[in-house]
Design a protein around this motif. Structure first.
Motif: not given
Length: 287
Positions: A87-101
């Motif tokens: 998984l590659h994050f190309k830019e700094a983000k404040t958006s949410a990317v997540f799995y449910r815990a």
């Protein structure tokens, strides 16, 4: 008054020890609750709970989260992982990317233990935006309220930290925390070993959280880096709101994300680090 015979007590003790020995003797693969290899897909290879990845505009409103990635700057990097994709994050983000815990980290309000393991690749001093960033944060709320996380500081050179922040109402009720409060709840690695072309393995363990014996340990590349202990703040969650948050302000690669149902010891962490083709090797007759 009820009494228990010595023979019955011996029998109970024997059963308890047998059960403990069986648990300790289980192979590592049987302790996996969650595993995402990111190889060709975003959904987890193994999940006791929900296997899907989610994205939303931000973490304040995840009720509208959608399955999958909804940002062109967060992508699967083909052949970019330690063995396969990443998984590659190309830019700094404040958006949410997540799995449910929920169920994927086996949270317990009584006594909670586990290990989170993953790999990172980046040059923090050249690639990160000039603010704090959290590659991983696990919480039902926010990083400072019953949150487990690792981050890179905004200093130069960037320091790498493990943080274990219990209920904010307990450790910072008046919003006046100081350096002493923070240092008790973090492990700092300086200098950190991260490099642009080399993968670094990160593992942190948590043991007996929500008891008076809790501790949190950080390992990098199979080596112990520090422990948080003698804090014992409670971690109170609304379990179904728990999230494995990814890439908050982060720029770089993440691979081989996994959660175990116990605090791995140093030898077990080293075993995971030394698996040449990632955790899939556990299902090919190793460990």
């Amino acid at each position: 008054m009820k009494t228990t015979s010595p023979l019955a007590m011996v029998s109970v003790f024997f059963l308890l020890m047998t059960s403990l020995s069986f648990s300790q003797g289980k192979p590592l693969k049987d302790h996996l609750l969650f595993y995402s290899s990111f190889d060709g897909k975003l959904s987890a290879d193994i999940a006791v709970g929900d296997a899907m990845i989610y994205s939303a505009e931000n973490y304040k409103n995840t009720t509208k989260a959608k399955i999958g990635l909804d940002d062109p700057n967060v992508v699967l990097a083909k052949n970019g992982g330690i063995a396969g994709d990443a998984l590659h994050f190309k830019e700094a983000k404040t958006s949410a990317v997540f799995y449910r815990a929920y169920k994927n980290v086996a949270y317990s309000s009584d006594s909670w233990s586990g290990t989170v393991s993953f790999w990172l690749r980046l040059d923090p001093n050249k690639e990160l935006a000039p603010h704090y960033c959290d590659p991983i944060c696990i919480t039902d709320s926010k990083w400072s309220d019953a949150g487990l996380w690792v981050d890179f500081t905004d200093h130069n050179p960037r320091q790498f930290r493990l943080g274990a922040m219990g209920d904010i109402a307990i450790w910072d009720p008046n919003n006046d925390s100081d350096e002493k409060d923070w240092s008790k709840r973090t492990v700092t690695v300086n200098p950190s070993p991260f490099q642009a072309k080399t993968w670094t393995h990160v593992a942190f363990t948590f043991s007996e959280v929500n008891t008076q014996k809790s501790n949190f340990k950080l390992y990098l590349n199979g080596k112990f880096k520090g422990v948080i202990k003698d804090v014992n703040d409670p971690f109170t969650w609304e379990e179904e709101n728990g999230k494995i948050m990814l890439g908050l302000g982060y720029i770089g690669f993440i691979d081989e994300l996994s959660v175990f149902d116990k605090a791995l010891d140093m030898n077990e962490v080293k075993t995971v680090f030394e698996l040449k083709n990632g955790l899939k090797a556990l299902f090919n007759g190793q460990n």
